[in-house]
Scaffold this active site. Structure first.
Site, PDB file in Angstrom:
ATOM      1  N   GLY A  13      -4.640 -16.886   5.124  1.00 19.33           N
ATOM      2  CA  GLY A  13      -4.253 -18.211   5.568  1.00 19.33           C
ATOM      3  C   GLY A  13      -4.027 -19.254   4.501  1.00 19.33           C
ATOM      4  O   GLY A  13      -3.975 -20.453   4.803  1.00 19.33           O
ATOM      5  N   GLY A  50      -0.130 -14.350   1.021  1.00 15.95           N
ATOM      6  CA  GLY A  50       0.759 -13.393   1.675  1.00 15.95           C
ATOM      7  C   GLY A  50       1.731 -14.045   2.629  1.00 15.95           C
ATOM      8  O   GLY A  50       2.896 -14.270   2.307  1.00 15.95           O
ATOM      9  N   SER A  51       1.267 -14.416   3.815  1.00 20.54           N
ATOM     10  CA  SER A  51       2.155 -14.928   4.858  1.00 20.54           C
ATOM     11  C   SER A  51       2.918 -16.171   4.438  1.00 20.54           C
ATOM     12  O   SER A  51       4.037 -16.412   4.908  1.00 20.54           O
ATOM     13  CB  SER A  51       1.349 -15.230   6.127  1.00 20.54           C
ATOM     14  OG  SER A  51       0.812 -14.045   6.670  1.00 20.54           O
ATOM     15  N   SER A  97       0.828  -1.207   0.000  1.00 21.79           N
ATOM     16  CA  SER A  97       0.000   0.000   0.000  1.00 21.79           C
ATOM     17  C   SER A  97       0.865   1.261   0.000  1.00 21.79           C
ATOM     18  O   SER A  97       1.878   1.339   0.696  1.00 21.79           O
ATOM     19  CB  SER A  97      -0.928   0.013   1.215  1.00 21.79           C
ATOM     20  OG  SER A  97      -1.847  -1.054   1.166  1.00 21.79           O
ATOM     21  N   GLY A 107      -1.979 -15.522   8.419  1.00 21.55           N
ATOM     22  CA  GLY A 107      -1.523 -16.906   8.381  1.00 21.55           C
ATOM     23  C   GLY A 107      -2.656 -17.897   8.538  1.00 21.55           C
ATOM     24  O   GLY A 107      -3.833 -17.540   8.623  1.00 21.55           O
ATOM     25  N   ASN A 114      -8.500  -8.610   5.385  1.00 20.67           N
ATOM     26  CA  ASN A 114      -7.210  -8.165   5.884  1.00 20.67           C
ATOM     27  C   ASN A 114      -6.965  -8.856   7.229  1.00 20.67           C
ATOM     28  O   ASN A 114      -7.744  -9.706   7.655  1.00 20.67           O
ATOM     29  CB  ASN A 114      -7.182  -6.636   6.035  1.00 20.67           C
ATOM     30  CG  ASN A 114      -5.794  -6.049   5.876  1.00 20.67           C
ATOM     31  OD1 ASN A 114      -4.817  -6.644   6.334  1.00 20.67           O
ATOM     32  ND2 ASN A 114      -5.702  -4.888   5.256  1.00 20.67           N
ATOM     33  N   CYS A 172      -6.440  -1.949   7.151  1.00 18.35           N
ATOM     34  CA  CYS A 172      -5.260  -2.160   7.993  1.00 18.35           C
ATOM     35  C   CYS A 172      -5.607  -1.838   9.450  1.00 18.35           C
ATOM     36  O   CYS A 172      -6.065  -0.737   9.754  1.00 18.35           O
ATOM     37  CB  CYS A 172      -4.114  -1.273   7.532  1.00 18.35           C
ATOM     38  SG  CYS A 172      -2.632  -1.420   8.568  1.00 18.35           S
ATOM     39  N   ALA A 212       3.106  -5.312  12.656  1.00 17.58           N
ATOM     40  CA  ALA A 212       2.717  -3.909  12.829  1.00 17.58           C
ATOM     41  C   ALA A 212       3.781  -3.073  12.122  1.00 17.58           C
ATOM     42  O   ALA A 212       4.584  -2.391  12.755  1.00 17.58           O
ATOM     43  CB  ALA A 212       2.610  -3.540  14.297  1.00 17.58           C
TER      44      ALA A 212
END
Length: 298
Positions: free
Chosen positions: A239, A260-261, A46, A212, A187, A125, A70
């Protein structure tokens, strides 16, 4: 059988339904180029109008079922990021993720990225001040933000939604009424971890966003609920670690699925998922587009 993986997401032609989730690979075109070789589309980190430093370390921690971060929406600013993205090679469509605090700022950001194939609006977020969830929890403001952005671009616009709201479907409907081309669910969730020996929070910001495999059932339910109520595409996120997760999201109603994770554990995840999905379609004889929402019809 690669043809069986192709999908059309609000006019964006994708080789497969796999998208890089925003915020994972930093703000460098080289990282995006590498992942775009096997992804169906790439979503950038972003970006806001002005540079943002973000939170100090530790900003990301691992826990038994995922990650808590964070980072603080750290960003080089729109102008510098647009220059960086000049080096993106477009192996896969590019979706630029935007954050701002007002509809006018969101609309202004669009002008910096005329080369983008689409835009994702970060309305979710959970650990940044005055942006993200701070604006994405108000359905009236979500409507105004989406409408303002749609007035500035003909490219597809996707609203990324938060599970940290009273009713995610209400927010999704507001985005749809503002003419969003799709929504992204979800998110991260709010969470934190405490060091039991230091006896204090581990993250410098105290709390952060949980991602996750631990949040996947929540994300699947959000996708299911949104698919039931909206007429625009839903993009699943949260996840995904295996091809079975991708299929589950699509059966729940996701046209595409973000990863993502899982990249923290394997930088080959897009390749392995793509190959596994090819094997799945070969076994079933189905096109992936045809299974979207199938669990609702069974």
């Amino acid at each position: 059988m690669r043809e069986a993986l192709k999908i059309n997401l609000a006019g964006i032609e994708m080789r497969n339904p796999l998208m890089l989730s925003s915020g994972v690979m930093g703000s460098f075109a080289t990282s995006l180029n590498r992942l775009s070789e096997h992804a169906g589309a790439v979503v950038t980190k972003s970006v806001g109008l002005e540079p943002v430093e973000g939170y100090r370390n530790p900003a990301v921690i691992n826990y038994s079922h995922g990650l808590i971060n964070a980072v603080g929406l750290s960003s080089p600013g729109a102008r510098a990021f647009a220059e960086e993205l000049e080096d993106y090679v477009f192996y896969a469509p590019l979706v630029v993720s935007l954050f701002a605090s007002t509809p006018e700022e969101f609309a202004e950001l669009v002008s910096y990225f005329p080369f983008a194939d689409g835009f994702e609006l970060n309305l979710s977020c959970p650990h940044a001040k005055n942006v993200g969830l701070a604006v994405g929890s108000d359905p009236d403001l979500v409507y105004e933000i989406v409408r303002a952005v749609k007035k500035r671009t003909t490219k597809p616009v996707f609203a990324k939604l938060s599970p940290n709201v009273r009713d995610i479907v209400e927010i999704g409907k507001a985005a749809e009424e503002g003419k969003a081309d799709g929504v992204v669910a979800i998110n991260t969730l709010k969470g934190m971890k405490i060091d039991i020996f230091a006896k204090r929070p581990i993250l410098s910001n105290v709390s952060g966003g949980v991602s996750g495999e631990g949040i996947k059932p929540i994300a699947v339910k959000c996708v299911w609920d949104l698919y039931e109520e909206l007429s625009i595409p839903v993009i699943g996120s949260g996840g995904v670690t295996s091809w079975k997760d991708v299929i589950e999201f699509m059966l729940a109603g996701a046209t595409a699925v973000q990863i993502g994770s899982a990249l923290y554990y394997s930088n080959r995840i897009f390749y392995s998922l793509e190959e596994s999905l090819i094997a799945y379609t070969r076994m079933t004889g189905e096109r992936l587009e045809d299974i979207v929402g199938m669990a609702h019809r069974s």
